[in-house]
Design a protein around this motif. Structure first.
Motif, mmCIF file in Angstrom:
data_model
loop_
_atom_site.group_PDB
_atom_site.id
_atom_site.type_symbol
_atom_site.label_atom_id
_atom_site.label_comp_id
_atom_site.label_asym_id
_atom_site.label_seq_id
_atom_site.Cartn_x
_atom_site.Cartn_y
_atom_site.Cartn_z
ATOM 1 N N LYS A 111 15.275 4.360 -5.218
ATOM 2 C CA LYS A 111 14.853 2.574 -5.290
ATOM 3 C C LYS A 111 16.366 1.938 -5.694
ATOM 4 O O LYS A 111 16.253 0.893 -6.104
ATOM 5 N N GLY B 21 13.473 0.487 -13.404
ATOM 6 C CA GLY B 21 12.987 -0.959 -13.572
ATOM 7 C C GLY B 21 13.406 -1.058 -12.002
ATOM 8 O O GLY B 21 13.495 -2.192 -11.176
ATOM 9 N N PRO C 105 13.428 -1.407 -8.120
ATOM 10 C CA PRO C 105 14.924 -2.228 -7.800
ATOM 11 C C PRO C 105 14.986 -3.234 -7.889
ATOM 12 O O PRO C 105 13.726 -4.116 -8.590
ATOM 13 N N ILE D 286 11.526 -7.902 -3.327
ATOM 14 C CA ILE D 286 10.182 -7.550 -3.971
ATOM 15 C C ILE D 286 10.736 -7.044 -5.093
ATOM 16 O O ILE D 286 11.869 -5.639 -4.759
ATOM 17 N N SER D 287 10.670 -6.418 -5.802
ATOM 18 C CA SER D 287 9.747 -5.196 -7.074
ATOM 19 C C SER D 287 9.330 -4.458 -6.505
ATOM 20 O O SER D 287 8.294 -4.733 -5.907
ATOM 21 N N ARG D 288 9.154 -3.474 -7.025
ATOM 22 C CA ARG D 288 8.229 -1.653 -6.729
ATOM 23 C C ARG D 288 6.578 -2.451 -6.763
ATOM 24 O O ARG D 288 6.110 -3.254 -7.622
ATOM 25 N N PRO D 289 6.634 -2.739 -4.906
ATOM 26 C CA PRO D 289 4.411 -2.824 -5.083
ATOM 27 C C PRO D 289 4.106 -2.061 -5.488
ATOM 28 O O PRO D 289 4.203 -0.594 -6.312
ATOM 29 N N ASP D 290 2.694 -2.140 -6.431
ATOM 30 C CA ASP D 290 1.431 -1.469 -7.118
ATOM 31 C C ASP D 290 0.720 -0.950 -5.719
ATOM 32 O O ASP D 290 -0.087 -1.429 -4.870
ATOM 33 N N GLU D 291 1.066 0.247 -4.870
ATOM 34 C CA GLU D 291 0.776 0.589 -4.047
ATOM 35 C C GLU D 291 -1.057 1.448 -4.296
ATOM 36 O O GLU D 291 -1.883 1.870 -3.586
ATOM 37 N N ALA E 41 -3.163 -1.457 -3.564
ATOM 38 C CA ALA E 41 -3.349 -1.221 -2.412
ATOM 39 C C ALA E 41 -4.819 -0.458 -1.757
ATOM 40 O O ALA E 41 -4.745 -0.644 -0.751
ATOM 41 N N ALA E 42 -4.341 1.472 -2.085
ATOM 42 C CA ALA E 42 -5.100 1.635 -1.443
ATOM 43 C C ALA E 42 -6.531 2.092 -2.215
ATOM 44 O O ALA E 42 -7.880 1.989 -0.789
ATOM 45 N N ARG E 43 -6.578 1.776 -3.336
ATOM 46 C CA ARG E 43 -8.309 1.264 -4.152
ATOM 47 C C ARG E 43 -8.888 -0.006 -3.464
ATOM 48 O O ARG E 43 -10.352 0.004 -3.075
ATOM 49 N N PRO F 193 -8.344 -2.008 0.147
ATOM 50 C CA PRO F 193 -7.355 -2.644 0.649
ATOM 51 C C PRO F 193 -7.858 -3.726 1.335
ATOM 52 O O PRO F 193 -8.958 -3.945 1.659
ATOM 53 N N ILE F 194 -6.470 -4.877 0.966
ATOM 54 C CA ILE F 194 -6.511 -6.301 2.157
ATOM 55 C C ILE F 194 -5.566 -5.515 3.052
ATOM 56 O O ILE F 194 -4.942 -5.387 3.586
ATOM 57 N N VAL F 195 -6.021 -5.273 3.946
ATOM 58 C CA VAL F 195 -6.135 -5.355 5.890
ATOM 59 C C VAL F 195 -5.641 -5.859 6.321
ATOM 60 O O VAL F 195 -5.209 -6.247 8.059
#
Lengths: 416, 497
Positions: free
Chosen positions: B416, B474, B476, B481-486, B489-491, B493-495
């Motif tokens: 990052k 911290g 990039p 954007i900064s680090r995404p909350d993955e 996203a998986a729990r 899902p908004i796809v």
């Protein structure tokens, strides 16, 4: 650089390769060309092709390409990036994939779409694999022989090696049984006929199987959607969304399904989330389905797909909007029905389809010598009347073809 | 790069559109210009298409589709003008990093420069209008491109012929395994259902084998990163269809025991599959066909410079040795002739380099990789110090600012932080043999200055990790954007929008 590495020559960097495997010959390749020579060479090859007015579809449709699209898709930032693994510097790719997934869902009526597949036929094959994976202890799938021939061929290939039993029949419902995992039917048949799938979903679901519908995304602007037919999975090709014919590729397959089957869907999926600072952003998600995490337990082996072609179609759909897409269908359909009338009037064909329930593609029974017909059309600059296995000849008209071009085709037939 | 937050749907304005369709049914014999005039389109803005012809065509189409076959739901596509579309996607592109933006040392992906003449040739109008089912006598030029490319790839790899149907590397793997199965089936050898895959293999290898209905048997690597031949021996038998190998492997190491491995596998009746993802290292140096491999795939989008397009289209042609030639045409794995547009790009690349220069790509790529590897081993753990091929793997930082086995800065942090410095990150956490794997592949198209700049930044990051790892945690900091909350996203899902 060699000094830093501590070797005397570049050849030393291959010191770990047994000498017997070191290639000492000269590649049998042409000598290096300048850009101008490459241009001249390719131009000369291109002149060996015959440029024809295309009046055949069969899975590849000669629609008009808006000039905006190649301009956008040739932007280096899209073109020269890899799969969006580093989401912080791939928001462009991730956003357009999210838009594509959304558009596929809106066109098909499905809940979730993946990022894309190689092409329609491979998407169809993956849909049937997904049916087998989703249903317990069922290893038989049924596909309609009304599917386009190239779709049937690829499905056969994909089912053969893992030993999935495949039945290809016209009356798919007659094959339902306790061992059937999935049924694949087209929304438009290979002869061009719009399929009436009334009652299919109920019967297929009663038998405990899943229903997959193969469809052309463009036509879903006017035709009943896979979701409206009660399907579980929708697949097909995006080529008709303004992709050039390109001698067969690259095209782009799509695959969408109902929410219940989301975790069995193959391929990449982009999801929305927020970054550390709460900003909306997009990431590759549900990766526990994929080969780089699950290896042999993945839902598919697909890794690279046809991302840039999905961008192509997304830009196309943005330009067209609901109105443009409807008009593409109407103009194509009007042209096809006009051609149909004129061809029948020549007396050289018999109607093959019971009704005229088709959009832009139809088949006729030839009453003339097909080889002679095709040659005359080719000589006149037309690719039309491709013969299918059952002896019928197929025609397709898109909005690209004006009345004058259609009349020109008819004139050749008349003079036969 | 600047953050831009719109989705195309959010620009939608009822009644707006960006299309310009011909009206083919207005007026007999009308030429294109006349029909355009009739249509009265306004390029770049809203378009008004209402005219008699279109209405008539709608009537034709509308009344021919019975009501129960028509779409019921409203089609909610964006309604936007041409300029809206162009600005939107231009803005999206500016949040993307490509090879044309900067150095992209993504291991196993061979992100070399994509020459622009390739793009021009792939868009050549004498080819792009060809329908895939046109009669052979009308597509002689296209066929010659494919035949010439077949010949060139055969010359470079030492194989006989290729099928161009596979659209990507994994698709090629699947096709190659199908060919291996055809070979065994034709000999009545139907019990061969196992395929041996090294633990260092790309994830696609076992996944492709599974899709092909084969059982996967894993062969271990030795501490030096090469296939453990002693571990391989007991796995061989009459149930083995073959082995899938990447050579150089994913650690960038040449499998120097290949001769013995080939002898053993062939000895038990199995075949050898070559995963061509790492073929770039061998251009001008080794032909896979000479090492005993029976079938291989190439990634034209890696070794032969065709752009990755954000994840495709690629092309994964599969080549075979003499023994598999009879089966080459059997697996019909894609709709038509494969990704012709990608083949054209690779063909233009080979023509430009010619026999004088194709042979230099491998050695220069290997030189660049070894140069970086040696330049950073003072700061990054180098688990396998021997000479590498086109790529190599570090196992995180030597002094990562942490203590007692708890790293202060991880490989993810390093990756990052690199983004802040204007470089794409290497492949991370692969291969799985090392916990903090950082897989670096520079390719032959980078100058020494670029390599030095990367080396400097990697040193700087190592210093930061030792002094102030928070900067890395911290990172990039300078991206859209900064680090995404993955996890979320998986729990949940908004796809789709």
């Amino acid at each position: 650089m060699l000094e830093r590495i501590g070797v005397g020559s570049v050849a030393d960097l291959y010191s770990d390769v047994p000498d017997e495997f070191r290639y000492k010959g000269e590649y049998d390749l042409p000598s290096a060309m300048s850009e101008q020579e490459v241009r001249d060479h390719i131009e000369a090859l291109g002149r060996k092709n015959v440029q024809l007015k295309v009046f055949v579809g069969q899975g590849a449709y000669d629609h008009y390409v808006p000039s905006v699209i190649p301009y956008i898709t040739s932007r280096s930032e899209f073109l020269t990036s890899y799969t969006p693994y580093q989401s912080e510097i791939s928001q462009g790719t991730l956003r357009y994939i999210f838009e594509w997934q959304s558009m596929v869902c809106r066109l098909t009526g499905m809940d979730v779409s993946n990022a894309c597949m190689y092409d329609g036929p491979t998407a169809a094959a993956e849909a049937l694999r997904m049916c087998v994976a989703s249903t317990r202890k069922r290893n038989k799938v049924v596909m309609s022989t009304r599917l386009l021939p190239h779709v049937q061929q690829v499905v056969r290939t994909y089912m053969k090696y893992p030993g999935i039993e495949l039945v290809a029949v016209d009356d798919v419902l007659a094959e339902l049984g306790p061992d059937v995992a999935g049924v694949l039917v087209p929304s438009v048949g290979k002869h061009g006929g719009i399929q009436d799938l009334t009652g299919f979903a109920d019967k297929i679901h009663e038998a405990g199987a899943l229903m997959a519908v193969y469809c052309d995304l463009s036509t879903l602007a006017v035709l009943r959607t896979p979701a409206e037919w009660g399907a579980d999975i929708a697949v097909g090709d995006g080529q008709s969304l303004g992709l050039p014919l390109n001698y067969g590729g690259p095209y782009v397959g799509f695959m969408a399904c109902l929410k219940d089957h989301m975790r069995k869907l193959p391929g990449r999926i982009v999801g929305q989330t927020v970054d550390k600072d709460g900003k909306r952003c997009f990431v590759l998600t549900l990766q526990a389905r994929e080969q780089h995490i699950r290896r042999e337990k993945a839902t598919s082996n697909i890794c690279s797909n046809e991302s840039l072609m999905a961008l192509w179609c997304t830009v196309y759909l943005s330009l067209m909007g609901p109105e443009g897409l409807r008009k593409v269908n109407e103009l194509s359909s009007a042209g096809a029905h006009y051609l149909h009338d004129r061809l029948m009037a020549t007396g050289k064909f018999e109607d093959f389809m019971a009704t005229r329930t088709y959009l832009n593609e139809f088949c006729l029974k030839p009453l003339c010598d097909v080889a002679k017909l095709q040659k005359a059309l080719l000589d006149g600059g037309y690719f039309a009347a491709l013969q299918l296995e059952d002896g019928t000849v197929t025609f397709c008209v898109t909005e690209k073809h004006g009345k004058a071009e259609i009349d020109g085709l008819v004139k050749i037939v008349e003079e036969l | 790069m600047k953050y831009y937050d719109k989705l195309i749907f959010e620009l939608s304005h009822p009644g707006r559109s960006g299309f310009s369709l011909p009206n083919c049914f207005e007026g007999a014999g009308a030429d294109t210009q006349q029909t355009r005039a009739t249509l009265g389109t306004v390029r770049g803005g809203t378009v008004s298409c209402a005219n008699g012809g279109a209405e008539r065509s709608e009537a034709v189409c509308g009344c021919l589709i019975p009501q129960h076959l028509k779409r019921e739901s409203v089609l909610d596509l964006p309604e936007v003008s041409e300029v809206d579309v162009v600005r939107h996607y231009t803005n999206l592109s500016q949040m993307n990093f490509g090879v044309d933006t900067g150095f992209y040392p993504l291991g196993s992906c061979t992100m070399k420069y994509n020459p622009k003449i390739n793009e021009e040739m792939a868009a050549h109008p004498l080819f792009t209008g060809l329908h895939p089912l046109q009669p052979a006598e009308t597509v002689k030029g296209a066929q010659e491109v494919i035949d010439d490319l077949d010949h060139a790839l055969a010359a470079i790899t030492g194989f006989k012929h290729f099928t161009f149907l596979p659209c990507a590397g994994a698709h090629g793997e699947l096709t190659g395994l199908m060919l291996i199965r055809e070979y065994h089936m034709a000999r009545g050898d139907s019990a061969r259902t196992k395929v041996i895959v090294p633990d260092s293999a790309h994830g696609t290898n076992p996944a492709s084998a599974a899709v092909c209905g084969l059982e996967i048997v894993v062969v271990k690597s030795r501490p030096d990163g090469l296939i453990d031949v002693e571990d391989l021996k007991p796995l061989l038998g009459p149930d083995v269809a073959g082995i899938m190998m990447t050579n150089p492997n994913t650690l960038g190491l040449f499998e120097k025991d290949i001769k013995e491995i080939a002898k053993l596998v062939h000895g038990c009746g199995g075949l050898l599959y070559y995963d061509g993802a790492n073929m770039n290292a061998l251009l001008g140096a080794v032909r896979p066909g000479d090492m005993g491999f029976d079938v291989l795939h190439l990634n034209l989008h890696k070794t032969f410079s065709t752009p990755h397009g954000g994840g495709g289209p690629g092309s994964g042609p599969v080549g075979v040795a003499e023994s598999l030639l009879p089966y080459l045409g059997i697996p019909k794995v894609s709709g038509f002739h494969g990704n012709f547009g990608v083949m054209m790009r690779a063909y233009a690349y080979i023509l430009m380099l010619g026999r004088e220069n194709v042979k230099n790509a491998g050695p220069y790529a290997v030189l660049a990789a070894n140069y970086i590897k040696e330049s950073l081993k003072d700061a990054y753990k180098l688990p396998i110090p021997t000479v590498c091929k086109h790529e190599f793997v570090y196992d995180g930082l030597i002094n990562d600012g942490g203590h007692d086995d708890v790293p202060g800065a991880t490989t993810l942090d390093i990756a990052k932080r690199l983004l802040d410095y204007g470089f794409h990150a290497p492949t991370i956490y692969f291969p799985l043999l090392f916990h903090q794997a950082l897989m670096v592949e520079p390719t032959e198209t980078e100058s020494k200055e670029t390599l030095d700049a990367f080396i400097d930044v990697m040193h700087k990051i190592a210093e930061e990790a030792a002094k102030d790892p928070e900067i890395l945690h911290g990172a990039p900091h300078d991206t859209p954007i900064s680090r995404p909350d993955e996890t979320t996203a998986a729990r949940n899902p908004i796809v789709k929008a």
